[in-house]
Structures are given as C-alpha cells and as structure tokens.
Design a protein around this motif. Structure first.
Motif, PDB file in Angstrom:
ATOM      1  N   MET A   1       0.848  -1.188   0.000  1.00 19.62           N
ATOM      2  CA  MET A   1       0.000   0.000   0.000  1.00 19.62           C
ATOM      3  C   MET A   1       0.885   1.240   0.000  1.00 19.62           C
ATOM      4  O   MET A   1       1.675   1.441   0.899  1.00 19.62           O
ATOM      5  CB  MET A   1      -0.838  -0.051   1.283  1.00 19.62           C
ATOM      6  N   GLU A   3      -0.363   4.458  -0.689  1.00 28.44           N
ATOM      7  CA  GLU A   3      -1.096   5.655  -0.304  1.00 28.44           C
ATOM      8  C   GLU A   3      -1.328   5.628   1.201  1.00 28.44           C
ATOM      9  O   GLU A   3      -1.752   4.635   1.753  1.00 28.44           O
ATOM     10  CB  GLU A   3      -2.458   5.696  -1.002  1.00 28.44           C
ATOM     11  N   ILE A   4      -1.061   6.750   1.850  1.00 32.17           N
ATOM     12  CA  ILE A   4      -1.425   6.832   3.254  1.00 32.17           C
ATOM     13  C   ILE A   4      -2.935   6.972   3.327  1.00 32.17           C
ATOM     14  O   ILE A   4      -3.554   7.564   2.459  1.00 32.17           O
ATOM     15  CB  ILE A   4      -0.728   8.015   3.945  1.00 32.17           C
ATOM     16  N   ASN A   5      -3.528   6.371   4.331  1.00 36.91           N
ATOM     17  CA  ASN A   5      -4.974   6.481   4.492  1.00 36.91           C
ATOM     18  C   ASN A   5      -5.351   7.941   4.665  1.00 36.91           C
ATOM     19  O   ASN A   5      -4.763   8.666   5.443  1.00 36.91           O
ATOM     20  CB  ASN A   5      -5.367   5.669   5.723  1.00 36.91           C
ATOM     21  N   ASP A   8      -5.612   9.821   7.947  1.00 35.26           N
ATOM     22  CA  ASP A   8      -4.440  10.324   8.661  1.00 35.26           C
ATOM     23  C   ASP A   8      -3.881  11.635   8.091  1.00 35.26           C
ATOM     24  O   ASP A   8      -2.922  12.145   8.622  1.00 35.26           O
ATOM     25  CB  ASP A   8      -3.312   9.280   8.612  1.00 35.26           C
ATOM     26  N   ARG A 105      12.308   8.397   5.679  1.00 35.23           N
ATOM     27  CA  ARG A 105      12.049   7.133   6.374  1.00 35.23           C
ATOM     28  C   ARG A 105      13.362   6.521   6.866  1.00 35.23           C
ATOM     29  O   ARG A 105      13.446   6.032   7.982  1.00 35.23           O
ATOM     30  CB  ARG A 105      11.325   6.171   5.420  1.00 35.23           C
ATOM     31  N   GLN A 109      14.493   5.807  10.676  1.00 29.98           N
ATOM     32  CA  GLN A 109      14.852   4.453  11.114  1.00 29.98           C
ATOM     33  C   GLN A 109      16.315   4.333  11.495  1.00 29.98           C
ATOM     34  O   GLN A 109      16.776   3.266  11.833  1.00 29.98           O
ATOM     35  CB  GLN A 109      14.501   3.457  10.002  1.00 29.98           C
TER      36      GLN A 109
ATOM     37  N   GLU B 164      -7.023   1.749   8.174  1.00 31.89           N
ATOM     38  CA  GLU B 164      -6.121   2.541   9.014  1.00 31.89           C
ATOM     39  C   GLU B 164      -4.918   1.711   9.452  1.00 31.89           C
ATOM     40  O   GLU B 164      -3.793   2.174   9.421  1.00 31.89           O
ATOM     41  CB  GLU B 164      -6.854   3.035  10.263  1.00 31.89           C
ATOM     42  N   ALA B 166      -3.591  -0.829   7.978  1.00 33.58           N
ATOM     43  CA  ALA B 166      -2.708  -1.037   6.832  1.00 33.58           C
ATOM     44  C   ALA B 166      -1.858   0.203   6.586  1.00 33.58           C
ATOM     45  O   ALA B 166      -0.660   0.113   6.308  1.00 33.58           O
ATOM     46  CB  ALA B 166      -3.526  -1.372   5.585  1.00 33.58           C
ATOM     47  N   ALA B 167      -2.479   1.383   6.722  1.00 34.17           N
ATOM     48  CA  ALA B 167      -1.743   2.631   6.499  1.00 34.17           C
ATOM     49  C   ALA B 167      -0.666   2.821   7.558  1.00 34.17           C
ATOM     50  O   ALA B 167       0.462   3.216   7.255  1.00 34.17           O
ATOM     51  CB  ALA B 167      -2.714   3.814   6.515  1.00 34.17           C
ATOM     52  N   ILE B 168      -1.003   2.506   8.811  1.00 32.73           N
ATOM     53  CA  ILE B 168      -0.035   2.663   9.899  1.00 32.73           C
ATOM     54  C   ILE B 168       1.137   1.709   9.684  1.00 32.73           C
ATOM     55  O   ILE B 168       2.294   2.082   9.816  1.00 32.73           O
ATOM     56  CB  ILE B 168      -0.719   2.421  11.268  1.00 32.73           C
ATOM     57  N   ASP B 170       2.151   0.514   6.885  1.00 31.26           N
ATOM     58  CA  ASP B 170       2.911   1.012   5.744  1.00 31.26           C
ATOM     59  C   ASP B 170       3.874   2.109   6.186  1.00 31.26           C
ATOM     60  O   ASP B 170       5.033   2.150   5.779  1.00 31.26           O
ATOM     61  CB  ASP B 170       1.942   1.557   4.687  1.00 31.26           C
ATOM     62  N   GLU B 171       3.384   2.976   7.061  1.00 30.83           N
ATOM     63  CA  GLU B 171       4.220   4.076   7.549  1.00 30.83           C
ATOM     64  C   GLU B 171       5.375   3.541   8.398  1.00 30.83           C
ATOM     65  O   GLU B 171       6.493   4.036   8.340  1.00 30.83           O
ATOM     66  CB  GLU B 171       3.376   5.047   8.383  1.00 30.83           C
ATOM     67  N   LEU B 172       5.102   2.503   9.199  1.00 25.83           N
ATOM     68  CA  LEU B 172       6.141   1.940  10.068  1.00 25.83           C
ATOM     69  C   LEU B 172       7.202   1.199   9.255  1.00 25.83           C
ATOM     70  O   LEU B 172       8.348   1.116   9.655  1.00 25.83           O
ATOM     71  CB  LEU B 172       5.511   0.979  11.085  1.00 25.83           C
ATOM     72  N   ASN B 173       6.745   0.614   8.121  1.00 31.05           N
ATOM     73  CA  ASN B 173       7.697  -0.130   7.306  1.00 31.05           C
ATOM     74  C   ASN B 173       8.441   0.814   6.378  1.00 31.05           C
ATOM     75  O   ASN B 173       8.813   0.522   5.335  1.00 31.05           O
ATOM     76  CB  ASN B 173       6.967  -1.230   6.513  1.00 31.05           C
TER      77      ASN B 173
END
Lengths: 113, 173
Positions: A1, A3-5, A8, A105, A109, B164, B166-168, B170-173
């Motif tokens: 995925m 795209e960010i939701n 958010d 990112r 990290q 949500e 999945a988005a979180i 994605d952001e963490l990865n």
C-alpha cells in the motif's frame, strides 16, 4: 500500500507543523504530499490553502517554485460555473516525492544514507 | 470491483460522467461513497482525503475504463435501484459541492461521530463553502442516510479500521 490512508492526512499535516520550516521547506513538502494523494485528480488552490492553513502569498510562492521545478503543473478549469486553478503533481514530482519519503524514512529508522 | 455496476447506477440517476471534467470526477467519488454507505458496495475502499471520501482505486478504474459510462448499462438488482433512486431524490441536481459536503458529513457519521461533531468537522474542513450550503447539504445527507442500517454502518467502521491499520503498518515499514 503506497497511499497513506486519508484518515491520517490531518494528523500528518499537524505533525509536520511541529517541524522547523527553516531547516527545509515544509510548505513544499506538504504541497507534494497533498497532491500525491490525489494524483491525476488534483486540488484547487483553496483546497490546498485550507488543508495547509497557509496564507495566499506563502502558498502561491511555493506553488510557483514547484511549478518551475516541473514537479507540479496547473491549469484553469471550470467548476460549478467558476474558473479555478487546479494543481496536479507531475510524474517527475511523484518520483521526487517518493525519493523524499524514502530519505526521511531512512533517517527516522536510523539507517545510513 | 464492478465499475460497470457503478456506471449502471449513474445511468439510472441520469448522470453521464465526462471524466475530463473535474466536477464529474468529484461527483463519481462522492456518489460511489454515498451509495456504498447504503449497501450498494462495489468493493472500492475509501479514505478521507482533502476533498472528502476518496478511493484511489476507483479513480484509477474510472480513468482506465471511462468507456463504460457510454456503454449499455448492466442490470441492477432491486436494492441497487432503490439506493440509486433515493440518492437522486435526495440530491436532485447532483451538485458536486453538495455531494462533497454530504459525503464528508456521512463519513464522519459512519466513523461514529454524532451530528454536532460531524457538522462542526465539516464546517472546519470546508470553510470555503457558505454555512448555508453546508447546512443544506448536510440535511440532504441526513435525508439520504436515514435508511442506512446499523449493520451497514458497523461494517464500514470495521473496513475503515483495517484500512487505518494497513496505512499505519505502511508508515512503520
């Protein structure tokens, strides 16, 4: 995925405002972030102004700067009888935004760049 | 995902989208979201974006299959016809701004906000629209949503939670 939701997006912009925009152009990152979310559909000036809570001058000058780089494009379209300026991210802009995200990112990290 | 079904719904309500027009692309997204809220679900997942509920997958499907809007429509079942008719009744002229406001308000209600919270949030997000237009559009949304069952709203809340997460991730990865 990739795209960010959308749920958010508000929080992402709020978090971004806690950063020091003297260090890098926060407004330009926010513009690229917002335009990349909707890709070919684009956003009007008023949408960006409202989402970024930026004044007209600040937003306009940053949009123009991004246009000069070729990362975004604008065109006049008609919406409900009014002529409006629609902004879109370009393919180059989208590619650049991906590089920026990857860079940030990696920093977050703690990786070596 | 059946863009053909969505196209048939548009046909039923008298909407022939021209995807070169911003307003039509906006209306496609908001109509699809509002219909999903009432059970006409064609598998497109929506998140809250700057112009309200939006599905990037639907946007791509529209661009890649725009000819579907000018083809003979596929048939709709009784429920789909009813939802389309109720949408047409609530939104008559299908004004993009009214649909945008209504869909955004409906999104917040589906997320569990009460009317006052949802209305205030819409006013904050859409402050370039007049309070009158917002109020009228919210009333249209309420009229349209009055038959949305608790089961449908609960199903959508679950879907948004997964979206949500999945988005979180994605952001963490």
């Amino acid at each position: 995925m990739t795209e960010i939701n959308g749920q958010d997006y508000n929080k992402a912009l709020e978090d971004a405002r806690s950063l020091n925009s003297d260090v890098f152009s926060l407004t330009r990152l926010e513009i690229l972030y917002c335009l990349d979310l909707v890709r070919q559909d684009g956003l009007f000036f008023r949408d960006l102004k409202n989402a970024l809570q930026a004044n007209d001058g600040l937003l306009y000058s940053n949009l123009e700067a991004l246009k000069k780089t070729g990362y975004i494009a604008s065109k006049i379209v008609e919406s409900e009888g009014q002529k409006m300026t629609l902004y879109n991210i370009t393919q180059d802009g989208s590619a650049e935004w991906t590089l920026v995200k990857d860079f940030l990112r990696k920093i977050a990290q703690g990786e070596k760049i | 995902m059946t863009i053909e079904k969505l196209a048939a719904c548009f046909k039923r309500i008298g909407f022939t989208p021209d995807i070169t027009k911003f307003d039509d692309r906006l209306a496609i997204q908001k109509i699809a979201y509002l219909m999903k809220l009432k059970g006409a679900d064609y598998g497109f997942k929506f998140g809250l974006y700057i112009r309200g509920p939006y599905s990037p997958v639907l946007a791509s499907a529209v661009y890649n299959n725009h000819q579907v809007f000018s083809q003979t429509p596929v048939s709709l079942d009784e429920n789909e016809c009813r939802v389309a008719d109720e949408l047409k009744e609530a939104f008559e002229n299908l004004d993009p701004s009214a649909l945008e406001i209504a869909a955004t308000y409906a999104y917040f209600i589906a997320q569990g906000m009460n009317h006052i919270e949802a209305y205030a949030k819409v006013r904050q997000m859409k402050n370039f629209y007049s309070p009158t237009l917002i109020t009228l559009s919210v009333n249209r949304a309420k009229k349209f949503m009055q038959y949305a069952t608790p089961e449908i709203i609960e199903k959508m809340r679950e879907e948004f939670k997964q979206w949500e997460s999945a988005a979180i991730n994605d952001e963490l990865n």
